[in-house]
Design an enzyme around this catalytic site. Structure first.
Site, PDB file in Angstrom:
ATOM      1  N   HIS A 233      47.847  43.542  41.458  1.00  0.00           N
ATOM      2  CA  HIS A 233      46.467  43.978  41.712  1.00  0.00           C
ATOM      3  C   HIS A 233      46.477  45.015  42.827  1.00  0.00           C
ATOM      4  O   HIS A 233      47.271  44.932  43.763  1.00  0.00           O
ATOM      5  CB  HIS A 233      45.621  42.770  42.136  1.00  0.00           C
ATOM      6  CG  HIS A 233      44.201  43.100  42.478  1.00  0.00           C
ATOM      7  ND1 HIS A 233      43.289  43.524  41.542  1.00  0.00           N
ATOM      8  CD2 HIS A 233      43.527  43.067  43.663  1.00  0.00           C
ATOM      9  CE1 HIS A 233      42.123  43.733  42.126  1.00  0.00           C
ATOM     10  NE2 HIS A 233      42.240  43.457  43.416  1.00  0.00           N
ATOM     11  N   ASN A 236      41.278  48.850  47.514  1.00  0.00           N
ATOM     12  CA  ASN A 236      41.336  49.801  48.618  1.00  0.00           C
ATOM     13  C   ASN A 236      41.921  49.180  49.875  1.00  0.00           C
ATOM     14  O   ASN A 236      42.355  49.885  50.783  1.00  0.00           O
ATOM     15  CB  ASN A 236      39.935  50.356  48.896  1.00  0.00           C
ATOM     16  CG  ASN A 236      39.959  51.521  49.842  1.00  0.00           C
ATOM     17  OD1 ASN A 236      40.835  52.369  49.788  1.00  0.00           O
ATOM     18  ND2 ASN A 236      38.986  51.578  50.740  1.00  0.00           N
ATOM     19  N   GLY A 237      41.929  47.845  49.937  1.00  0.00           N
ATOM     20  CA  GLY A 237      42.495  47.177  51.108  1.00  0.00           C
ATOM     21  C   GLY A 237      43.990  46.983  51.048  1.00  0.00           C
ATOM     22  O   GLY A 237      44.623  46.638  52.048  1.00  0.00           O
ATOM     23  N   GLY A 239      47.623  46.015  48.210  1.00  0.00           N
ATOM     24  CA  GLY A 239      48.074  45.519  46.918  1.00  0.00           C
ATOM     25  C   GLY A 239      48.499  44.068  46.981  1.00  0.00           C
ATOM     26  O   GLY A 239      48.687  43.488  48.052  1.00  0.00           O
ATOM     27  N   LYS A 255      51.101  39.781  49.784  1.00  0.00           N
ATOM     28  CA  LYS A 255      49.754  40.339  49.891  1.00  0.00           C
ATOM     29  C   LYS A 255      49.735  41.366  51.012  1.00  0.00           C
ATOM     30  O   LYS A 255      50.096  41.059  52.152  1.00  0.00           O
ATOM     31  CB  LYS A 255      48.725  39.233  50.152  1.00  0.00           C
ATOM     32  CG  LYS A 255      48.675  38.167  49.071  1.00  0.00           C
ATOM     33  CD  LYS A 255      47.462  37.268  49.216  1.00  0.00           C
ATOM     34  CE  LYS A 255      46.171  37.999  48.899  1.00  0.00           C
ATOM     35  NZ  LYS A 255      45.007  37.072  48.849  1.00  0.00           N
ATOM     36  N   ASP A 365      34.726  31.756  47.693  1.00  0.00           N
ATOM     37  CA  ASP A 365      34.944  32.807  46.697  1.00  0.00           C
ATOM     38  C   ASP A 365      35.484  32.193  45.410  1.00  0.00           C
ATOM     39  O   ASP A 365      36.440  32.689  44.818  1.00  0.00           O
ATOM     40  CB  ASP A 365      35.907  33.860  47.244  1.00  0.00           C
ATOM     41  CG  ASP A 365      35.862  35.161  46.446  1.00  0.00           C
ATOM     42  OD1 ASP A 365      34.880  35.378  45.714  1.00  0.00           O
ATOM     43  OD2 ASP A 365      36.808  35.965  46.555  1.00  0.00           O
TER      44      ASP A 365
END
Length: 891
Positions: A233, A236-237, A239, A255, A365
């Site tokens: 994935h 913008n923050g 991968g 991460k 979330d």
């Protein structure tokens, strides 16, 4: 959800609106208040304030400088650029305000443009170098997000890229228009703006940039004890990667977090959220349904968290495979098996969340992408970057709109709301509609009971209870400065009232129901009109902020067309708005039929504004339309059909000849059946009616009907075979367009649109393969579940197709059509007390033709109106087509 839509939810609680529509007080950078120096002009260009000195001529393309900054130093950086550039008369621009700056750097902002706060335009390479050296002395080392599309100068915040200074466009290999630059031979080629630095092959890197190029390519990967094997994935923050710990051979997840990038609504960057995730995972150590932390490290300025690799698949991936109502006529045993499996998954997830609550953790979330299902159907929760401890009293700053709790929920009730949504979602995946009001939960629960009668009622009652809570009318989401403008405005959207829902099942049976529904939908559309705005008349999809608010697909033309052809009425004041704004030539307006001014000219003509239509058409023919793509949406096929229409209306041989010239260009680019791949979209040209070869096929069929030249039918046959090459047949016999990772039945880029072109062809020639394909599409239009309600990519387009092939005297009497009409209630909402429908992604209403209420109205008109409504060129064949069909012996 397509994350591009999130920013367009900030300005208005009911409709998608531009996040750049700022009030004067929102222009909050200090430089915006500086008096303009003599000989300078300032103007607004989309999200930018552009400053230009008089008499300075820039090249069409070259090296440009971008400057990044964080929220804390953005004002300082802009002022420093102003102080340097204005005395030296160097053109520049900067983002119009802090809100836009925040939006451009959010987690799901465009990675190719994120980070850019200021752009500076040197006149040549000498000035380019001088600016870099001078600004390095003033702002070198100031913190800011890395601009992924550029090459960094020293430690930033200065970045450089070779690209266009003015907007020019070219049709790419995918058949779409892209911004362009010119190669040495004078050809326009795409101006690539990827999230990685790209140097056009003919451009030489200046000597003073070479050390910075070398620094970019010297990341010490070899020193890490991890081997990255695949990307899971990107945001913008940063991968998420799957890899291996080379010391132990264990598979791990890595991460990544980029500093100052991937902002959430509370202003936290990806690095801060990654640190929070580690803290929460350590709090949950030993919980079976949570990954274990394996370590952390920094690579350059990027932070990484290493987690246990979980062998499983996201819950969301199972829906295309297991959800029984994706296919027509599901087997009862298949439905029963699905219920058993889904109930088991819900129990597993609820037990996993309960284990978090025992450790005082609010997940915050929960949604199907954050639930991994193992082979044994046990689940693991992933992605804890917004999780909190209950005693902190915090709300999640990010969230999936189909599961994010309303603002009145606190503590563990945030997760309980999401669990209630999951219970409904597993059986009718439309909980995003709860953003319009939690009262929709009861209606969805009733529909679920109808689809799955074996489901325990108590299971649904608990879901409704946890969703409704104290029945707050507030929008599900998260409070933040970025969303405050929407929060301050009264919401006029609500779940459709019982009167609306009662009418929908009667459509096709009771003519009075059609009259009432049509009137109510027209009233909703008219109530949404904003004639005081210049950028749009009716709210629609976010695409109207790229292509303008005039066109057929997303603008005023499409809405007025739908109202007219369904018998809902004519509205002269709105038609006048369209005619006046069309002649002003909005800078965003394109040439094409569905996304541009050709469709506006067609609509004006249909509405009786013949002189305005011809005046606009005359202007359009002076444009360089020959270089457009071949498609129906924005290219030569749509323009050619429009020219053929006006040739028929006026008897003009010049217009007919121009239409034939368009056909010649399309034919020259068509190629053979095997000249297209087997996949549609992504890195490949699209299949389908609006962007694929079916649009040219329709154009060629109409040319045959106009000229009786069978060569056009031969071309249509080739074009249709190209699109069928990119289709697949599912086990149920349903024909879908193959996108590689999914298959699509819809009108715009799916098989329903292909079928409409097939029908036009089959009126004149028999073809067994085409007849078989058309039957496969009929099967695809018989499924019960479609995610969206819109015309181009939802149930309304399926209704339009099903109505066009119905063998009943009135399509509204057809059981399949009636089933679709009744299922429209799933999406039904209310705007100011009138019946309305959501746009793409379902989180806001839309009134446009492509995605919203006007498109649903047109589909209803195709099934129920005395003179069946249709999109242009797709209704009953042209005046003597029936004679041609008889002469050809077609069925």
């Amino acid at each position: 959800m397509d994350q591009r839509y999130d920013a367009y939810c900030m300005a208005d609680p009911d409709f998608y609106d531009s996040p750049t529509e700022l009030d004067e007080e929102d222009l909050d950078f200090t430089a915006s208040g500086y008096p303009m120096p003599d000989g300078w002009t300032r103007h607004t260009q989309d999200i930018w304030l552009v400053y230009r000195p008089d008499g300075v001529t820039l090249p069409l393309q070259g090296w440009k400088i971008h400057v990044s900054a964080s929220r804390d130093n953005a004002d300082k950086v802009i002022s420093a650029v102003w102080d340097y550039c204005t005395p030296l008369r160097i053109p520049f621009k900067y983002l119009r305000g802090q809100q836009i700056h925040h939006t451009q750097n959010m987690k799901y902002a465009d990675r190719g443009s994120s980070g850019k706060l200021v752009t500076i335009y040197p006149v040549d390479e000498t000035q380019f170098h001088e600016i870099l050296q001078a600004l390095e002395q003033r702002i070198g080392g100031e913190p800011g997000p890395y601009i992924l599309s550029d090459l960094r100068w020293n430690a930033g915040p200065l970045y450089v890229r070779y690209g266009g200074f003015v907007e020019r466009h070219v049709v790419s290999v995918k058949g779409t228009q892209e911004q362009a630059i010119e190669d040495p031979a004078g050809n326009l080629v795409p101006d690539r703006r990827d999230p990685a630095f790209y140097l056009p092959p003919w451009v030489t890197l200046p000597e003073f940039l070479k050390p910075h190029w070398e620094a970019r390519n010297t990341a010490p990967l070899a020193d890490l004890p991890y081997r990255v094997e695949r990307v899971l994935h990107f945001s913008n923050g940063g991968g998420i990667y799957a890899g291996t710990d080379t010391r132990s051979g264990e598979q791990v997840i890595l991460k990544e977090a980029r500093p100052h990038a991937g902002l959430s609504t509370d202003g936290a960057d990806a690095v801060a959220r990654l640190a929070r995730e580690r803290k929460i995972l350590e709090q949950l150590a030993g919980v079976a349904s949570v990954p274990e932390v394996r370590g952390s490290f920094k690579l350059g300025e990027h932070h990484f968290l290493v987690e246990e690799f979980i062998e499983g698949r996201p819950l969301n991936k199972y829906f295309g495979e297991r959800y029984p109502f994706n296919e027509p006529d599901p087997d009862p045993q298949e439905i029963s098996d699905y219920v058993e499996w889904a109930l088991k998954i819900c129990r597993q997830v609820e037990n996993a969340v309960a284990a978090l609550h025992e450790r005082d953790v609010i997940f915050g979330d929960l949604h199907p992408y954050n639930v991994l299902v193992r082979a044994d159907d046990n689940v693991t929760l992933i992605d804890f970057e917004v999780a909190t401890l209950v005693q902190e009293g915090l709300r999640p700053p990010l969230g999936n709109p189909a599961f994010a709790a309303p603002r009145d929920r606190t503590g563990f009730d945030i997760d309980r709301y999401a669990l209630g949504c999951l219970r409904l979602f597993m059986f009718l995946p439309m909980t995003v509609l709860l953003r319009h009001g939690t009262g929709k939960a009861r209606h969805l629960a009733r529909e679920i009971s109808r689809l799955f009668p074996q489901l325990p009622q108590k299971f649904l009652d608990v879901a409704v209870r946890d969703i409704e809570g104290n029945e707050s009318a507030g929008e599900a989401g998260n409070a933040s400065p970025a969303k405050s403008r929407a929060d301050q405005r009264p919401r006029h959207t609500a779940p459709a009232n019982e009167e609306h829902l009662a009418r929908l099942p009667l459509l096709g049976v009771d003519p009075a129901a059609w009259e009432l529904v049509r009137r109510s939908m027209a009233d909703a559309i008219l109530a949404s009109a904003t004639p005081d705005r210049d950028d749009r008349l009716f709210p629609g999809d976010i695409a109207q902020f790229r292509s303008g608010g005039l066109n057929l697909a997303h603008g005023a033309a499409g809405v007025l067309y739908a109202l007219d052809v369904t018998g809902a009425g004519r509205f002269p004041e709105h038609e006048e708005w369209l005619a006046n704004h069309a002649m002003r030539r909005d800078q965003r307006a394109r040439l094409g039929f569905y996304d541009g001014l050709h469709g506006v000219a067609y609509t004006l003509d249909q509405l009786g504004h013949h002189s305005s239509a011809l005046e606009l058409l005359d202007l359009l023919l002076k444009e360089k339309w020959q270089s457009l793509g071949t498609d129906l949406l924005s290219g030569l096929s749509g323009i050619g059909l429009n020219l053929l229409h006006f040739a028929r209306q006026t008897g003009s041989t010049t217009l007919r000849d121009t239409a034939l010239r368009a056909a010649e260009l399309v034919a020259g680019r068509l190629g053979g059946e095997s000249d297209v791949g087997t996949i549609s979209g992504g890195d490949h040209p699209h299949s389908g009616l609006l962007q694929g070869s079916s649009g040219p096929a329709l154009f060629f069929v109409r040319l045959y009907e106009d000229t009786t030249d069978t060569a056009f039918l031969d071309l249509a046959e080739t074009a249709l075979r190209q699109d069928l090459r990119r289709c697949l047949t599912r086990e149920s016999g349903a024909l879908h367009v193959n996108e590689g990772w999914r298959s699509m039945p819809y009108l715009a880029t799916g098989s329903a649109g292909v079928a409409l072109a097939l029908q036009a062809y089959l009126r004149h020639r028999t073809d067994e393969r085409f007849t078989t394909a058309a039957e496969g599409v009929r099967r695809s239009s018989a499924s019960s579940y479609y995610v969206q309600s819109g015309l181009f990519n939802g149930r309304a387009g399926i209704i339009a197709h099903a109505a066009s092939i119905s063998q009943f005297r009135s399509p509204g009497e057809d059981p399949e059509v009636r089933a679709h009409l009744q299922a429209l209630s799933w999406h039904a909402l209310s705007y100011q007390g009138h019946l309305a429908f959501p746009g793409d992604q379902l989180v806001r209403l839309s009134m446009d033709l492509a995605t919203g209420s006007a498109g649903v109205l047109l589909a209803l008109g195709a099934a129920l109106h005395d003179s069946p409504a249709s999109l242009p060129f797709l209704g009953p064949a042209w005046p003597y087509a029936a004679r041609l069909a008889g002469a050809d012996g077609a069925a």
